[in-house]
Design a protein around this motif. Structure first.
Motif, PDB file in Angstrom:
ATOM      1  N   VAL A 176    -107.627  -1.174 -44.524  1.00  0.00           N
ATOM      2  CA  VAL A 176    -106.650  -0.115 -44.748  1.00  0.00           C
ATOM      3  C   VAL A 176    -105.402  -0.707 -45.394  1.00  0.00           C
ATOM      4  O   VAL A 176    -104.941  -1.792 -45.033  1.00  0.00           O
ATOM      5  N   VAL A 177    -104.865   0.005 -46.362  1.00  0.00           N
ATOM      6  CA  VAL A 177    -103.681  -0.445 -47.098  1.00  0.00           C
ATOM      7  C   VAL A 177    -102.449   0.343 -46.680  1.00  0.00           C
ATOM      8  O   VAL A 177    -101.390  -0.227 -46.413  1.00  0.00           O
ATOM      9  N   ALA A 178    -102.571   1.660 -46.660  1.00  0.00           N
ATOM     10  CA  ALA A 178    -101.440   2.528 -46.341  1.00  0.00           C
ATOM     11  C   ALA A 178    -101.968   3.846 -45.823  1.00  0.00           C
ATOM     12  O   ALA A 178    -103.038   4.302 -46.243  1.00  0.00           O
ATOM     13  N   GLY A 196     -92.972  -2.945 -49.189  1.00  0.00           N
ATOM     14  CA  GLY A 196     -91.953  -3.182 -50.202  1.00  0.00           C
ATOM     15  C   GLY A 196     -92.469  -3.114 -51.626  1.00  0.00           C
ATOM     16  O   GLY A 196     -91.679  -3.091 -52.574  1.00  0.00           O
ATOM     17  N   ARG A 197     -93.784  -3.070 -51.796  1.00  0.00           N
ATOM     18  CA  ARG A 197     -94.364  -3.012 -53.147  1.00  0.00           C
ATOM     19  C   ARG A 197     -95.128  -1.706 -53.382  1.00  0.00           C
ATOM     20  O   ARG A 197     -95.140  -1.186 -54.496  1.00  0.00           O
ATOM     21  N   PHE A 198     -95.791  -1.196 -52.361  1.00  0.00           N
ATOM     22  CA  PHE A 198     -96.593   0.024 -52.482  1.00  0.00           C
ATOM     23  C   PHE A 198     -95.892   1.171 -51.761  1.00  0.00           C
ATOM     24  O   PHE A 198     -95.232   0.971 -50.743  1.00  0.00           O
ATOM     25  N   THR A 199     -96.080   2.366 -52.280  1.00  0.00           N
ATOM     26  CA  THR A 199     -95.560   3.570 -51.638  1.00  0.00           C
ATOM     27  C   THR A 199     -96.633   4.638 -51.627  1.00  0.00           C
ATOM     28  O   THR A 199     -97.175   4.991 -52.688  1.00  0.00           O
ATOM     29  N   GLN A 214     -98.271   4.516 -55.258  1.00  0.00           N
ATOM     30  CA  GLN A 214     -97.527   3.818 -56.302  1.00  0.00           C
ATOM     31  C   GLN A 214     -97.542   2.336 -55.976  1.00  0.00           C
ATOM     32  O   GLN A 214     -97.093   1.932 -54.907  1.00  0.00           O
ATOM     33  N   MET A 215     -98.047   1.532 -56.891  1.00  0.00           N
ATOM     34  CA  MET A 215     -98.190   0.100 -56.662  1.00  0.00           C
ATOM     35  C   MET A 215     -97.345  -0.650 -57.673  1.00  0.00           C
ATOM     36  O   MET A 215     -97.597  -0.562 -58.885  1.00  0.00           O
ATOM     37  N   ASN A 216     -96.359  -1.370 -57.180  1.00  0.00           N
ATOM     38  CA  ASN A 216     -95.467  -2.157 -58.033  1.00  0.00           C
ATOM     39  C   ASN A 216     -95.623  -3.633 -57.714  1.00  0.00           C
ATOM     40  O   ASN A 216     -96.120  -4.012 -56.658  1.00  0.00           O
TER      41      ASN A 216
END
Length: 135
Positions: free
Chosen positions: A47-49, A66-69, A82-84
C-alpha cells in the motif's frame, strides 16, 4: 458492474512528476476507503496511500511522505495520486482499489483507512498502470 480504471502512468527521469488517476464506473465511492498500491519487479504488492472519502482523511507510507498526494475529485469521480520528486525505487505497477464496506471503525476512518488497507480487504481493483523512473 463496478469498475476501476487507472491511467496516467509513464516513464520519467528521477526528480520528475506524474499524476495518476483512477476512474470509477458503475458506482460512486462516497463514504468509502480508497487507496493506491504498487508492485515493483520481483516484489509484493504494498500500500502506498489511502483515503477515507467521507472526511477526506489520508495516510501515506513513509517512503512517499512529502512527495505523493492522494486526493479525490468528487466532481469527476476520480481518485488521484500526484507523484513528485520521483525516484527509481518508485518504479512499479500502480493499482487503485476501493471498498464501501460499512464496518470500518471510526478510528480507522480518521486515519484514512490505514488499518483497512493493510488487511487486503479491498474488493474492487483496477488493472494497474506502469510507472517507470530512470536515474
Amino acid at each position: 458492474q463496478v469498475r476501476l480504471e487507472e491511467f496516467g502512468g509513464g516513464s520519467v527521469e528521477a526528480g520528475g512528476s506524474l499524476r495518476l488517476s483512477c476512474a470509477s464506473s458503475g458506482y460512486t465511492f462516497r463514504q468509502s476507503c480508497m487507496g493506491w498500491f504498487r508492485q515493483g519487479p520481483g516484489k509484493e504488492r504494498v500500500v502506498v496511500a489511502t483515503i477515507y472519502t467521507g472526511i477526506e482523511t489520508t495516510w501515506y507510507t513513509d517512503s512517499v511522505k512529502g512527495r505523493f498526494t492522494i486526493s479525490r475529485d468528487g466532481a469527476e469521480n476520480l481518485l488521484v495520486l500526484q507523484m513528485n520528486d520521483l525516484k527509481p525505487e518508485d518504479t512499479a505497477m500502480y493499482y487503485c482499489a476501493a471498498d464501501d464496506r460499512s464496518d470500518v471503525s471510526f478510528d480507522d476512518k480518521r486515519m484514512g483507512c490505514r488499518t483497512f488497507a493493510s488487511g487486503s480487504n479491498f474488493r474492487v481493483w483496477g488493472h494497474g498502470t506502469q510507472v517507470s523512473v530512470s536515474s
